[in-house]
Structures are given as structure tokens and as C-alpha cells.
Design a protein around this motif. Sequence first.
Motif, short mmCIF file in Angstrom:
data_model
loop_
_atom_site.label_atom_id
_atom_site.label_comp_id
_atom_site.label_asym_id
_atom_site.label_seq_id
_atom_site.Cartn_x
_atom_site.Cartn_y
_atom_site.Cartn_z
N LYS A 219 0.85 -1.20 0.00
CA LYS A 219 0.00 0.00 0.00
C LYS A 219 0.88 1.25 0.00
CE LYS A 219 -3.95 1.93 2.48
NZ LYS A 219 -4.82 1.79 3.69
N PRO A 220 0.73 2.12 -1.02
CA PRO A 220 1.58 3.32 -1.07
C PRO A 220 1.35 4.24 0.14
CG PRO A 220 0.46 2.98 -3.16
CD PRO A 220 -0.17 2.05 -2.17
N LYS A 221 2.43 4.78 0.66
CA LYS A 221 2.34 5.76 1.75
C LYS A 221 2.43 7.16 1.17
CE LYS A 221 4.40 2.67 5.19
NZ LYS A 221 5.53 2.46 6.11
N LEU A 222 2.31 8.14 2.05
CA LEU A 222 2.35 9.55 1.62
C LEU A 222 3.65 9.85 0.88
CD1 LEU A 222 0.44 12.01 1.96
CD2 LEU A 222 1.82 12.69 3.91
N GLU A 223 4.77 9.22 1.35
CA GLU A 223 6.07 9.47 0.72
C GLU A 223 6.10 8.97 -0.73
OE1 GLU A 223 6.55 9.22 5.11
OE2 GLU A 223 5.62 7.92 3.60
N HIS A 224 5.43 7.85 -1.00
CA HIS A 224 5.38 7.31 -2.36
C HIS A 224 4.59 8.26 -3.28
CE1 HIS A 224 6.01 3.64 0.11
NE2 HIS A 224 6.87 3.35 -0.85
N TYR A 225 3.47 8.75 -2.76
CA TYR A 225 2.68 9.71 -3.54
C TYR A 225 3.48 10.99 -3.76
CZ TYR A 225 -1.61 6.95 -3.37
OH TYR A 225 -2.55 5.97 -3.55
N GLY A 226 4.27 11.38 -2.74
CA GLY A 226 5.10 12.58 -2.88
C GLY A 226 6.10 12.44 -4.01
N CYS A 227 6.72 11.24 -4.11
CA CYS A 227 7.68 10.98 -5.20
C CYS A 227 6.98 11.05 -6.56
CB CYS A 227 8.30 9.60 -5.02
SG CYS A 227 9.93 9.63 -4.26
N LEU A 228 5.80 10.44 -6.63
CA LEU A 228 5.05 10.40 -7.90
C LEU A 228 4.64 11.81 -8.33
CD1 LEU A 228 3.75 8.54 -10.05
CD2 LEU A 228 1.69 8.49 -8.62
N ILE A 229 4.17 12.60 -7.38
CA ILE A 229 3.75 13.98 -7.67
C ILE A 229 4.93 14.81 -8.14
CG2 ILE A 229 2.92 16.11 -6.55
CD1 ILE A 229 1.20 14.07 -4.77
N ASP A 230 6.07 14.66 -7.45
CA ASP A 230 7.27 15.41 -7.84
C ASP A 230 7.75 14.99 -9.22
OD1 ASP A 230 9.11 17.40 -7.22
OD2 ASP A 230 10.58 15.98 -6.47
N LEU A 231 7.67 13.69 -9.51
CA LEU A 231 8.08 13.15 -10.80
C LEU A 231 7.23 13.73 -11.93
CD1 LEU A 231 9.72 11.04 -12.47
CD2 LEU A 231 7.96 9.37 -11.89
N LEU A 232 5.91 13.75 -11.73
CA LEU A 232 5.00 14.30 -12.74
C LEU A 232 5.19 15.81 -12.88
CD1 LEU A 232 1.79 12.28 -11.76
CD2 LEU A 232 3.08 12.03 -13.89
N GLY A 233 5.40 16.48 -11.75
CA GLY A 233 5.58 17.93 -11.78
C GLY A 233 6.81 18.35 -12.54
N ARG A 234 7.92 17.68 -12.28
CA ARG A 234 9.18 18.00 -12.97
C ARG A 234 9.05 17.79 -14.48
NH1 ARG A 234 14.46 16.89 -9.59
NH2 ARG A 234 13.70 17.06 -7.46
N ALA A 235 8.23 16.79 -14.85
CA ALA A 235 8.05 16.48 -16.28
C ALA A 235 7.03 17.40 -16.96
CB ALA A 235 7.63 15.03 -16.43
N GLY A 236 6.45 18.31 -16.20
CA GLY A 236 5.49 19.25 -16.76
C GLY A 236 4.07 18.72 -16.80
N ARG A 237 3.84 17.55 -16.23
CA ARG A 237 2.49 16.96 -16.22
C ARG A 237 1.79 17.37 -14.93
NH1 ARG A 237 4.08 10.97 -18.60
NH2 ARG A 237 1.93 10.48 -18.00
N LEU A 238 1.62 18.68 -14.81
CA LEU A 238 1.15 19.26 -13.54
C LEU A 238 -0.32 18.96 -13.26
CD1 LEU A 238 3.20 22.49 -13.86
CD2 LEU A 238 3.17 21.10 -11.81
N ASP A 239 -1.13 18.89 -14.29
CA ASP A 239 -2.55 18.57 -14.07
C ASP A 239 -2.71 17.16 -13.52
OD1 ASP A 239 -3.48 21.06 -14.94
OD2 ASP A 239 -3.38 20.45 -17.04
#
Length: 584
Positions: free
Chosen positions: A440-460
Motif C-alpha cells: 500500500k503506497p504511503k504519503l512518501e510514495h505519492y510525494g515521489c510520484l507527484i514530484d516526478l510528474l511535476g518536474r516532467a510538466g504533467r502538472l494537471d
Amino acid sequence: MTLSPSIEFLLKNPLFSLLQRSKTTSEIIQIHAQLIKTNLISNTLAASRLIVSVTSGALNMDYAEMMFAQIEKPNTFIWNTMIKGYAESSSPSRAFYFYGRMRMGSVSVDNYTYPFVLKACQLMLGLHEGRMVHAEVLKKGFGFDLFVRNGLISMYCRCGETASARALFDGFREKDLVSWNSMIGGYVGRGEMNEAEKLFDAMPERDLFSWAIMIDGYGKKLGDVARARLLFNTMPERDLVIWNSMIDGYVSHGEMFSARQLFEEMPEKNVISWSIMIDGYTRSGNCKEALSLFKQMLREGIVPDKVSVAGAISACSQLGALDQGRWIHIYIHKKKIISDIVVQTALLDMYMRCGSLDEARGMFNSMPERNIISWNVMIVGLGINGVGEEALELFSQMETQGNLMDDLTFLGVLSACNHAGLVTQGLQIFNRMRIAYGIKPKLEHYGCLIDLLGRAGRLDEAKDVIETMPMEPSSASLWGSILAACRIHRRVALAEVSLQRLVELKADDCGAYVLMSNIYAEEGMWKDVWRIRKLVTDRGMKKERGSSVIEVDGTIEEFVNGDSSITEEINLVIRSLSKVMVSK
């Protein structure tokens, strides 16, 4: 007493004399071979002595079991020695297995057997097995044996059954110090300090271990170091263990100043005293002091153990002190200090954090054994150092070899994808973690995923992840990473939403407003720039001063932004260099 001719012959045999004095593995193996060659292995006394030598630590239990299989009729002593050996090993369940075999045979179980089996039950946290042994104890009539009863009390306490332990404790008039200390230790282990204190006050006599249990309980379990210190001060006498327990209590509670005061007051210190302090300074973030204390320990001729070495290496990791870390690595090898998997993993982490990838790879490849932490450190380190593809290859190797993987493994590989910008691979791994591995993903896993998408410009997509997470997005870092990505990809509206969410989380520090101000400035929105700056000024916000740590000729120097004394030193160096250049 007249000895039988066979025993008298054996006692005079030089092999038996050598066996009693043997310490090393090679000596015991040679003697074992000679006992087989001369058929003395069939003698129960010789076999008993050999089994004792093996199980005492010179060799492993696998070798002992192989020898045991060669003994035609092992007696009670030999069975007990095997059970004891396994009870003190990393495979305590094997002790219970041997106990089961012993009961099935024709050999009698005695009052020495049960305490060894009960110790194995403690280590296994085998309450069910312990209760089975308890029933057998009562059936065989050993319930009144003090040695056995203490084993039962310890077993119940370790398994969290303090009520059952107390019933045994109260049910017998004859008690010794072991009985009292075991029961008090059981209460302390469960955090029941009131019951522990009542029993401590009622003790007819105390030894130093009794005091140490209570000081440990208050200092480390309960965090009441003031109460622990009061007990410490009222002790009639103190030994090294007590001093170390009190210092460890302060360290566990983060009170390094008080710990250091007590450390300096110690009438004598051992390597454990130094290790507690070095590890404490490292964990509290005062790594310069940890290294300073480590050097002082060496100057005073104290040979470090693996705890102090691991603490010093970890301090080098946090400071980026590669040269000092290398020196400690060489020192360990030169002084032949035990370098177990903990020390080796600490070295691996140090080389990774200091950016020395080749040395880290060499360390990892030379490790005789690796655990999940070693793999995680390597994967995270490769990601941080910008070689995400290699981190993914290592993750794939870990999978192929069937190594245990946990949530930290996936956090490490997601972080590696994040640093390397491997969006597709990161999304795939995130989904596999949930679907294939059931983690089960924790908050830290979601944080990594959000940062990964954000850096790639997939902000939505990143925003959608935050809004659809199964838990509340209570971490400021989630919206903080969106805000940072908005500056890179010039998304003003979403940046304003992110700042508003940070305000709602009460995490709108000076850094968030400075970032928003920069976003407005890059878009030429100067009215908003001045509005944000006025807001910061009106609220009296101040940006935290930055600092840098560098290693110069094995010495750690820290520079703080705005430190006038350091600025003056730098200017002095520049002026000196200028004079040299002019003279040339």
C-alpha cells in the motif's frame, strides 16, 4: 571416588586435554578428526566435551548438528548442550525442535532442559510453545524448581503476558534476585512503570542490575530522564553499566548536553560509553562533534567497536567528509575491527552520499552478504547521483534474485526515477508496487510520484494525484513540489492554488512566498511581486540563513550565509592571494 577404567583412560589421553584447551576452529576440527580416527568419538564424555566446544562459539550450529548425528546414544547433557546452543543462536526455533525429539526418545528431560527451551520460546516470542512447555513442567514435577520457574517468568514477561508471570511470581515463597529482576524487567518492557516501581520498592535486596532495569525503563522506555537521574543519584554504588544506562537515557531523549556532562564525570569509560555518545551526536545532527569525539577516543587508546565506527561513518556521510570516511575505512581494515553488514552498509551509504560511485560499487560488490537495507541504500544512492537507469537495473536484479522488497525499496526506486526524470518507468513501478506486490503506497510514495510528474510538466496529472489520494494531503511537501514545478513550467494559476493550499495547511513559510514572488517576476507581474514582498515584510518573515559544509585537509569547516567573521576571513584570504599575485 573411583573412576571407571574407560573414563580414567580418556582423562589421561592427550586429545582430551587438548580439547579442553582448544579455542580456534582449526584446532577443534583437527581434534574431531583424531577422535573419529581413534574411535574415541563413541565415548560419551569425549563427545560431550566436543559438542560443548563447538556450541560455545568456535564453530556454527550446523557443524554441531552434523557431529550430533554421529553420536550413537547422546545422553541428557549432550541433548541439553544442543538445545542451549540453538537457544543462543539466530535459530531458536531449532532448540524447540530438538526438545521435541528429546521428549520422543528414551533420554530423560531434567531441570536444565526447560530453562534452555524457555529461553528459545522467549526469543521466538512463542507464547503457545511456552505454554506447552509449562504444562510439561507441571506434569513432570519440576514446577517447584527455582531455576525452571525463573525461566517461565522470563518467558511470559518477554511474550507480554505479565499477568501470567506475576501469578507464578506470587505463587511461590522462594524467590531469588533473578525472579525479582525478571518480573520487574517484564513490567518495564511493557511500559508498566508503576507496577515495576512497586516491586522495586518491595525488593528484599537489590543488585546493580535491578537499578539498571529501572533507570533504563524511565530513561528510554518512558522518556522520564529526570526520574531516571533521581534513581541514579540515590544509588549506593554504580558500575560502568549503570553510568552507560543513564547516559543512554539522556541520548535517547535527545538531551546531549546532559549526556556529555555525565560522560565527562565518569570515573572510567569503556568503548560502549564512547559509542553511545558518538552515535547520539550523529543521530542528533551534530556530526562535527561526533567525529571530534571519535578522534579523541582513538587518541586515548580506546579501540572502537562496530557501533562507534558505524556512528563515525554515518557522521562522515552527513557532512560529505569523504577523506575522513576513507581514513576510517582503512583504519577498520588495518586494525581488523569486526566489519559486519551494518558497518559495510554505513560505508556504502557514505560513499554514495559523498558522490564516490566507483567506491560505492566496489563496496557493494565486495559485501559477503547483503540485506534489504544494503540494496535500498545502493538504489537510492544511484538515483541521487543521477544514474537512474543503473538504479532500475539494480532493482530488476533484486527482483530476479527473489530478494525481499519493502515499501522503502519502492520509495528508493521511485526517487531514482524522479531524479533521472524517468516518468514512464516511475509510473509503471508505482502501479506494480500496488498490484503485483500488494504494498500500500504511503504519503512518501505519492510525494515521489507527484514530484516526478511535476518536474516532467504533467502538472494537471500531479494535481489529480493529490486530490484523489486515499489519505489527506496533509504534507506541505506535496503542494510545495507543485509550486516549485509551476515556476519551471510557468503555471501561474496553479501556483496560486498551491500557495493557497499551503496557507490552509499553515505551511506558508517565507520560502513559499519568495518562490511565488519569483514566479510573478518572471511573468512581469510586478504589482503582484510587490504585494507578496509587502506581505512578507508585514508579517516579519525572515528567510533561514543558508550554510555550507566543506572538508579541507581532513578538517570540517562550516560557512553560514551572513556570518561577518567568515566573510572577513574570506576577504583576508583574497587580499593575501592578491598580494602574492602582484609580487609575482
